[in-house]
Structures are given as C-alpha cells and as structure tokens.
Motif scaffolding. Structure first.
Motif, PDB file in Angstrom:
ATOM      1  N   ALA A 183       1.000  -1.100  -0.012  1.00 46.01           N
ATOM      2  CA  ALA A 183      -0.121   0.040  -0.185  1.00 46.01           C
ATOM      3  C   ALA A 183       0.811   1.407  -0.086  1.00 46.01           C
ATOM      4  CB  ALA A 183      -0.936  -0.024   1.175  1.00 46.01           C
ATOM      5  N   ILE A 184       0.447   2.354  -0.748  1.00 45.91           N
ATOM      6  CA  ILE A 184       0.896   3.495  -0.749  1.00 45.91           C
ATOM      7  C   ILE A 184       0.231   4.528  -0.168  1.00 45.91           C
ATOM      8  CG2 ILE A 184       2.139   5.463  -2.304  1.00 45.91           C
ATOM      9  CD1 ILE A 184       3.481   3.030  -3.925  1.00 45.91           C
ATOM     10  N   VAL A 185       0.377   5.483   0.494  1.00 47.40           N
ATOM     11  CA  VAL A 185      -0.491   6.715   0.671  1.00 47.40           C
ATOM     12  C   VAL A 185       0.394   7.897   0.373  1.00 47.40           C
ATOM     13  CG1 VAL A 185      -1.716   8.105   2.179  1.00 47.40           C
ATOM     14  CG2 VAL A 185      -2.055   5.760   2.428  1.00 47.40           C
ATOM     15  N   ALA A 186       0.029   8.744  -0.650  1.00 45.31           N
ATOM     16  CA  ALA A 186       0.798  10.102  -0.817  1.00 45.31           C
ATOM     17  C   ALA A 186      -0.119  11.031  -0.478  1.00 45.31           C
ATOM     18  CB  ALA A 186       1.123  10.105  -2.510  1.00 45.31           C
ATOM     19  N   ASP A 187       0.595  11.798   0.512  1.00 46.73           N
ATOM     20  CA  ASP A 187       0.110  12.980   1.377  1.00 46.73           C
ATOM     21  C   ASP A 187       0.503  14.093   0.691  1.00 46.73           C
ATOM     22  OD1 ASP A 187      -1.075  14.908   2.901  1.00 46.73           O
ATOM     23  OD2 ASP A 187      -0.647  13.549   4.822  1.00 46.73           O
ATOM     24  N   THR A 188      -0.412  14.822  -0.261  1.00 48.04           N
ATOM     25  CA  THR A 188      -0.079  15.916  -0.776  1.00 48.04           C
ATOM     26  C   THR A 188      -0.089  17.057   0.046  1.00 48.04           C
ATOM     27  OG1 THR A 188      -2.551  16.440  -1.332  1.00 48.04           O
ATOM     28  CG2 THR A 188      -1.117  15.341  -3.133  1.00 48.04           C
ATOM     29  N   VAL A 189      -0.487  17.193   1.311  1.00 45.83           N
ATOM     30  CA  VAL A 189      -0.447  18.097   2.277  1.00 45.83           C
ATOM     31  C   VAL A 189       1.016  18.239   2.920  1.00 45.83           C
ATOM     32  CG1 VAL A 189      -1.322  19.207   4.130  1.00 45.83           C
ATOM     33  CG2 VAL A 189      -3.058  18.519   2.559  1.00 45.83           C
ATOM     34  N   SER A 190       1.214  17.120   3.325  1.00 45.40           N
ATOM     35  CA  SER A 190       2.563  16.994   4.147  1.00 45.40           C
ATOM     36  C   SER A 190       3.811  16.794   3.241  1.00 45.40           C
ATOM     37  CB  SER A 190       2.507  15.737   5.235  1.00 45.40           C
ATOM     38  OG  SER A 190       2.453  14.552   4.788  1.00 45.40           O
ATOM     39  N   ARG A 191       3.402  16.559   1.957  1.00 46.46           N
ATOM     40  CA  ARG A 191       4.482  16.069   0.866  1.00 46.46           C
ATOM     41  C   ARG A 191       5.393  14.881   1.312  1.00 46.46           C
ATOM     42  NH1 ARG A 191       5.625  22.572   0.438  1.00 46.46           N
ATOM     43  NH2 ARG A 191       3.333  23.204   0.036  1.00 46.46           N
ATOM     44  N   ALA A 192       4.704  13.689   1.698  1.00 42.50           N
ATOM     45  CA  ALA A 192       5.355  12.655   1.973  1.00 42.50           C
ATOM     46  C   ALA A 192       4.563  11.365   1.366  1.00 42.50           C
ATOM     47  CB  ALA A 192       5.198  12.463   3.459  1.00 42.50           C
ATOM     48  N   LEU A 193       5.303  10.511   1.103  1.00 37.36           N
ATOM     49  CA  LEU A 193       4.596   9.110   0.448  1.00 37.36           C
ATOM     50  C   LEU A 193       4.999   8.152   1.478  1.00 37.36           C
ATOM     51  CD1 LEU A 193       4.955   7.784  -3.123  1.00 37.36           C
ATOM     52  CD2 LEU A 193       5.798   6.353  -1.273  1.00 37.36           C
ATOM     53  N   HIS A 194       4.195   7.589   1.731  1.00 35.67           N
ATOM     54  CA  HIS A 194       3.915   6.348   3.167  1.00 35.67           C
ATOM     55  C   HIS A 194       3.782   5.044   2.309  1.00 35.67           C
ATOM     56  CE1 HIS A 194       3.463   9.317   6.261  1.00 35.67           C
ATOM     57  NE2 HIS A 194       2.553   9.826   5.095  1.00 35.67           N
ATOM     58  N   PHE A 195       4.820   3.990   2.504  1.00 36.64           N
ATOM     59  CA  PHE A 195       4.843   2.442   1.594  1.00 36.64           C
ATOM     60  C   PHE A 195       4.857   1.722   2.978  1.00 36.64           C
ATOM     61  CE2 PHE A 195       7.254  -1.220   0.468  1.00 36.64           C
ATOM     62  CZ  PHE A 195       6.286  -1.655  -0.514  1.00 36.64           C
ATOM     63  N   TRP A 196       3.909   0.591   2.841  1.00 33.80           N
ATOM     64  CA  TRP A 196       3.856  -0.604   3.412  1.00 33.80           C
ATOM     65  C   TRP A 196       4.098  -1.733   2.561  1.00 33.80           C
ATOM     66  CZ3 TRP A 196       0.474   3.586   3.924  1.00 33.80           C
ATOM     67  CH2 TRP A 196       0.454   4.079   5.356  1.00 33.80           C
ATOM     68  N   SER A 197       4.886  -2.599   2.860  1.00 36.22           N
ATOM     69  CA  SER A 197       5.047  -3.988   2.071  1.00 36.22           C
ATOM     70  C   SER A 197       3.933  -4.741   2.472  1.00 36.22           C
ATOM     71  CB  SER A 197       6.371  -4.512   2.371  1.00 36.22           C
ATOM     72  OG  SER A 197       6.414  -5.329   3.681  1.00 36.22           O
ATOM     73  N   PRO A 198       3.715  -5.876   1.575  1.00 36.46           N
ATOM     74  CA  PRO A 198       2.784  -6.912   2.281  1.00 36.46           C
ATOM     75  C   PRO A 198       2.839  -7.422   3.632  1.00 36.46           C
ATOM     76  CG  PRO A 198       3.430  -7.548  -0.054  1.00 36.46           C
ATOM     77  CD  PRO A 198       4.402  -6.418   0.617  1.00 36.46           C
ATOM     78  N   GLU A 199       4.118  -7.313   3.981  1.00 39.98           N
ATOM     79  CA  GLU A 199       4.481  -7.998   5.437  1.00 39.98           C
ATOM     80  C   GLU A 199       4.211  -6.887   6.446  1.00 39.98           C
ATOM     81  OE1 GLU A 199       5.837 -10.146   2.191  1.00 39.98           O
ATOM     82  OE2 GLU A 199       6.805  -8.217   2.823  1.00 39.98           O
ATOM     83  N   GLY A 200       3.962  -5.635   5.909  1.00 44.80           N
ATOM     84  CA  GLY A 200       3.756  -4.602   7.093  1.00 44.80           C
ATOM     85  C   GLY A 200       5.199  -3.626   7.173  1.00 44.80           C
TER      86      GLY A 200
END
Length: 194
Positions: A65-82
């Motif tokens: 999973a990826i969450v790209a936060d356009t307000v904080s200008r950060a990309l968060h990534f989680w692998s299938p294992e967490g």
C-alpha cells in the motif's frame, strides 16, 4: 545534563512531534527561534515527519500500500508484510492539478521516456513531443504508472523540487528513493492520494 551530538539531536528532533521537540530542545540547552515555537507554524514544521496507519486507508495490505499525502508532501509505503517506509516528495503545483482518491500501480518502468500531456502542451506549446531517458527527463530514473491516465510516482533529476509544490500532477521522489521504492513495489500495489 544531557550531552548529545548535533547530528543525534537533529535526528531525534525531526522524528518527534513539534511541541515535544520544542521542549526537548530546551532540555538539551538549545533555543528554537520564536517563529518555530508558535502553534500556527507547528503543522508546517512537522507534517512531513509524521507517520500514519495504513488501516485508516485500506482494508488489507494485499500486494502492498502507498499513501501519498499532498499536504505533508510525503509518501508512505507498506510492504505486504507490513514493513514501512517514508519518503519526502514533490506534489502538484495547484489543487486543480491534484487528483485525490484510490488508484493502483499498473506498470513499472526503468529509465522512462516522458511525453507531456495534452494539457501541458496546451499551456506550453514549446514543450517537446517526447523526452528520452537521461538527465533532461522529468521522470527521473524510475516511474510507477498509476491506473489514472497521465499520473505517475516517479523520480526527478531536479532535487530542488522535493518538498515543494512543483509538479503538473505527479508525485516526485529523489532518484535514489524512487529506485528504493521501485524495487519494493509490485504491480497491483494499492495507492491512495490524500
């Protein structure tokens, strides 16, 4: 008295909430400028360094999973294992160019070519039809193609763009970091832009 090297202080300071950082700075004998102590500036100073929980956006990790936060200008990534990674990004110049919602990675390309979108060419007819891979290519060294037409998560050769509103809709990362993310992401990874 706590003795800490400047490098260790900065690492600790950047990984803690702003108001806690202000107290921590005073505790170790450092003084923050007044403009950084005010609550109205706190959000701008910490937003890129906060972590989020994937469960707030997805029902399951699936292929990742990826969450790209356009307000904080950060990309968060989680692998299938967490496993979790956080990357600083560039974001679209304006809200008109910002798309939000759910999409997914449909293709991964090493050394991509870049073709300006029709709306980009309308705004700037002098843009080339295509830019091959190389230092002049705005997509950098890797690109993750999303199910939304023309939208990408990609690298950039222009490191000044990271942490800024500087794209025409895409999410940009430092080249070194897009290589890291590219190697971790599978086609089918779910993505959310917020």
């Amino acid at each position: 008295m706590i003795i800490m090297k400047r490098r260790n202080f900065l690492a600790a300071a950047l990984s803690t909430p702003f108001l806690a950082r202000a107290g921590f700075a005073e505790e170790v004998g450092l003084t923050l400028p007044d403009e950084l102590k005010t609550p109205e500036n706190a959000r701008n100073n910490i937003s890129s360094f906060r972590t989020i929980d994937w469960r707030d956006h997805f029902e399951a990790l699936g292929k990742g999973a990826i969450v790209a936060d356009t307000v904080s200008r950060a990309l968060h990534f989680w692998s299938p294992e967490g496993d979790y990674k956080l990357y600083p990004t560039s974001v679209p110049i304006s809200t008109d160019l910002t798309r939000r919602g759910y999409t997914s990675v449909i293709n991964k390309v090493k050394n991509p070519t870049w073709t300006p979108t029709p709306s980009m060419r309308e705004r700037d007819p002098s843009l080339p039809v295509t830019v091959p891979a190389g230092p002049a290519n705005p997509l950098g060294v890797r690109a993750l193609y999303l199910s939304w037409q023309y939208y990408r998560i990609h690298g950039t050769h222009d490191t000044r763009k990271i942490g800024r509103r500087s794209s025409d809709g895409c999410i940009g990362l430092y080249n070194e970091q897009i290589v890291d993310l590219y190697d971790r992401v599978a086609v089918g990874t779910q993505v959310k832009l917020i």
